[in-house]
Write a protein that holds these residues in place. Structure first.
Motif: not given
Ligand code: ATR
Length: 283
Positions: A65, A67, A128-129, A131, A133, A152, A154, A157, A191, A193-194, A199, A201
């Motif tokens: 995480p 980037k 996703g939003a 690194g 995305a 996303n 959250t 973001r 994009a 990391s679920a 996990s 989606l």
């Molecule tokens: P990366 O560089 O792989 O994008 P990151 O910057 O840690 O890694 O971002 C992970 C992304 O996956 C984020 O958008 C995260 O959502 P949050 O911003 O809400 O944390 C998303 N993500 C990770 N696990 C998730 C899940 N179980 N369900 C939905 N989104 C998930």
């Protein structure tokens, strides 16, 4: 020949194919280097990167995480990372880190070059939003997609990423809970990391249509849940992120060594599971 030192920083990095990919490129190009994976938490990253530079590190890749933090560690940036606000490639240059982002170029190269897909005019959904995305967004827009909707877990973001692009006609954010009301997209990019934590989606079938291209930026087991959903939802073309991984690595290699290696054979080797990496449980 002096052997140069490269590394991958991230958490987790244990399963990453990047060391094998860069070693393969180096062999093919006749360049002496070593490339190691370094499991690094966000709290330790700045210190580890500094130690790496002091020990003669010439360049680094950065993955989740880290980037966004890598962007902050750079003193100068290439155009793609400047737009993205995230860095996946660091180069030690004149006593400081220079940041680039090769994720977007890698993804577009894979889809338009390897798979001959036309991305132009596609109504696009990015899940996703983080690194990943942020990294691919500029190149997708440059490739001519019609618009991109960012969703996303959250929401803040996604909104921050929209603000960074300041292109309200083409880049907007929506809430995950509203996905079922947004209609079918031509292109869906996972994009998140679920998949790395196993996990699933929560995605409605309504976002998929008869000509939907679905792409996971992950590969191996981490991609399998999204790819399974895409098949069940009837997406017409489905890809994992293995090709993007190889192409973004080739772009990083070109930045560091001035030569872009040929990726075709390596991609086929990794896809077929014949390399040391073993079989990939993808599509
Ligand atoms: P990366 O560089 O792989 O994008 P990151 O910057 O840690 O890694 O971002 C992970 C992304 O996956 C984020 O958008 C995260 O959502 P949050 O911003 O809400 O944390 C998303 N993500 C990770 N696990 C998730 C899940 N179980 N369900 C939905 N989104 C998930």
């Amino acid at each position: 020949m002096t052997r140069k030192h490269f590394a991958l920083f991230g958490q987790p990095v244990g399963q990453s194919l990047s060391p094998r990919i860069h070693s393969w490129f180096a062999r093919e190009s006749g360049i002496a280097l070593d490339y190691t994976s370094r499991e690094t938490s966000p709290a330790d990253f700045a210190q580890c990167l500094e130690a790496f530079a002091h020990s003669g590190g010439a360049g680094a890749n950065v993955t989740q995480p880290l980037k966004g933090l890598a962007f902050e560690q750079a003193a100068t940036w290439g155009a793609a990372s400047q737009r993205a606000g995230v860095v996946n490639t660091l180069t030690w240059r004149n006593g400081a880190w220079h940041g680039d982002n090769t994720d977007g170029a890698g993804l577009v190269h894979d889809l338009t070059g390897r798979f001959r897909l036309d991305l132009r005019g596609r109504r696009t959904l990015v899940l996703g939003a983080g690194g990943a995305a942020a990294g691919v967004l500029p190149a997708l827009l440059d490739a001519g997609i019609e618009s991109v909707t960012l969703v996303n877990r959250t929401p803040q973001r996604a909104e921050q990423l929209v603000e960074r692009h300041d292109d309200p006609a083409r880049v907007h954010a929506r809430y995950w809970a509203d996905l079922a009301n947004l209609g079918a997209f031509d292109f869906i990019v996972d994009a998140t990391s679920a998949g790395h934590s196993g996990s699933a989606l929560d995605l409605p079938f309504a976002i998929s249509g008869a000509r939907t291209l679905a792409v996971s930026l992950s590969y191996g087991a981490a991609a399998s849940r999204f790819l399974g959903w895409a098949r069940a939802a009837g997406c017409s073309e489905i890809h994992d992120g293995l090709g993007m991984l190889v192409e973004q690595a080739a772009e990083s290699f070109a930045i560091w060594h001035g030569v872009r290696p040929d990726t075709g054979d390596l991609y086929l080797e990794l896809r077929s599971g014949k390399s040391e990496a073993g079989p990939l449980s993808t599509d």
